[in-house]
Design an enzyme around this catalytic site. Structure first.
Site, PDB file in Angstrom:
ATOM      1  N   SER A  15     -12.274  -7.895 -41.367  1.00  0.00           N
ATOM      2  CA  SER A  15     -11.170  -8.398 -42.058  1.00  0.00           C
ATOM      3  C   SER A  15     -11.210  -8.125 -43.516  1.00  0.00           C
ATOM      4  CB  SER A  15     -10.983 -10.021 -41.492  1.00  0.00           C
ATOM      5  OG  SER A  15     -10.944 -10.169 -39.902  1.00  0.00           O
ATOM      6  N   ARG A  38      -9.590 -14.321 -49.270  1.00  0.00           N
ATOM      7  CA  ARG A  38      -9.791 -15.615 -48.398  1.00  0.00           C
ATOM      8  C   ARG A  38      -8.441 -16.292 -47.856  1.00  0.00           C
ATOM      9  NH1 ARG A  38     -13.966 -18.563 -45.053  1.00  0.00           N
ATOM     10  NH2 ARG A  38     -15.936 -17.690 -45.867  1.00  0.00           N
ATOM     11  N   HIS A  41      -6.830 -13.641 -45.845  1.00  0.00           N
ATOM     12  CA  HIS A  41      -7.365 -13.886 -44.404  1.00  0.00           C
ATOM     13  C   HIS A  41      -6.678 -15.068 -43.666  1.00  0.00           C
ATOM     14  CE1 HIS A  41     -10.721 -14.980 -41.748  1.00  0.00           C
ATOM     15  NE2 HIS A  41     -10.421 -13.737 -41.426  1.00  0.00           N
TER      16      HIS A  41
END
Lengths: 211, 211
Positions: A15, A38, A41
């Site tokens: 990812s 992040r 994500h």
């Protein structure tokens, strides 16, 4: 179709690699890049990078605060539960006071949301803290008001409320004048609990930890 | 600048009005529209409507299940904490078993995520339940596997995992063949805990309740 990938470490690794290959991260320093990756994500949108505004010392200041043992103050339980406790460098407290018995009383007195009323209860713990607001524009407005009124300053504000009424304005107010506090925000209507807690997780554990 | 609006009921009312004026909701029936409006409210993006896929009987079946007392089974604590308990028509249980002591063992045995391992523990409560998956593609894949293997069928699946590895594929698998179960999903990478819990809240309380 090939079998789905099930190994959690491998899912995280792939990812983050996809995000780094697709998102435009060039304008962020290394610490901020971990935070932006992040956050992307957590929402599935690489173009989020274009809307993120982060003060130059944000990642470093927020990390230092956590290392020093500062608490994380969250506007809603969803943010608190998105924070991965074991990533915290100093067994930091992650608090949401929305369900404190005093909150309903303050909200009723001030004709405001419970999220905003809760911020009044943060003051005693606010000095040097990391603030994570993912839901309520009223909470972010109230935080700025309290700082203007002389409340102790947090080390860093993650101010990413989401929505259609007040979210844009509250985030613009933070970005225009963060009262000397390091900050991160997302321009526009996007935001949310997952973005707030993922930013905290990046500060706490970089891209290594996962949960 | 005018003072920010602080009254929670007024914030909800204006938010929903903006969403209805901007989003293209024509292809959804009245029940599904309430779900879509609440999901848009949770993410700040009116174009989410274009990516939502919902089976014709979804809203009605999910509502009937809650009225009949069915539990809501959530893949992560964030989803559980986004569900507004007092909207539930029958004091329904809202459960996340991710922290059940058996989960680590199953995850290790099957070399999978804890989110997916948790789904194995749902089986005993799954018949007629409402499933809310907002985080983990592996949980959605595992749910479909278990139904194929003869597990009891839920009344409705809200399958909106987010991300870059497996999310698109797991949601495509649900939309292509929901195993005869009413379902709602979001095409593409977008999804998340807030979308999942907001869909549950819409089913439970329509657009009247707020929290």
């Amino acid at each position: 179709m090939s079998a789905p990938i099930r190994d959690p470490a491998e899912i995280y690794r792939r990812s983050f690699a996809i995000i780094r290959s697709e998102a435009d991260l060039a304008r962020f320093d290394a610490g901020a890049q971990e935070v932006v990756v992040r956050m992307i994500h957590a929402c599935g949108m690489v173009d989020l990078a274009d809307d993120i505004v982060v003060s130059p010392g944000f990642a470093e200041a927020a990390r230092a605060a956590l290392v020093a043992g500062a608490p994380v103050l969250c506007d809603v339980e969803m943010v608190r539960h998105g924070v991965i406790g074991r990533l915290m460098p100093s067994d930091n407290k992650v608090l949401c006071l929305l369900n404190d018995p005093q909150v309903r009383e303050i909200a009723s007195r001030d004709a405001t949301t419970r999220s905003a009323a809760q911020v009044d209860l943060w003051a005693a713990r606010m000095e040097g803290a990391v603030i994570a607001i993912g839901n309520a524009p009223t909470a972010l407005f109230r935080l700025l008001e309290l700082i203007d009124a002389g409340a102790p300053k947090p080390a860093a504000i993650i101010g990413v409320p989401v929505g259609f009424v007040g979210a844009v304005e509250s985030k613009d107010a933070l970005a225009a004048d963060s009262r000397g506090v390091e900050f991160l925000t997302v321009k526009g209507r996007r935001g949310g609990s997952a973005m707030a807690s993922s930013a905290v997780n990046a500060i706490a554990g970089g891209l290594e930890g996962h949960g």
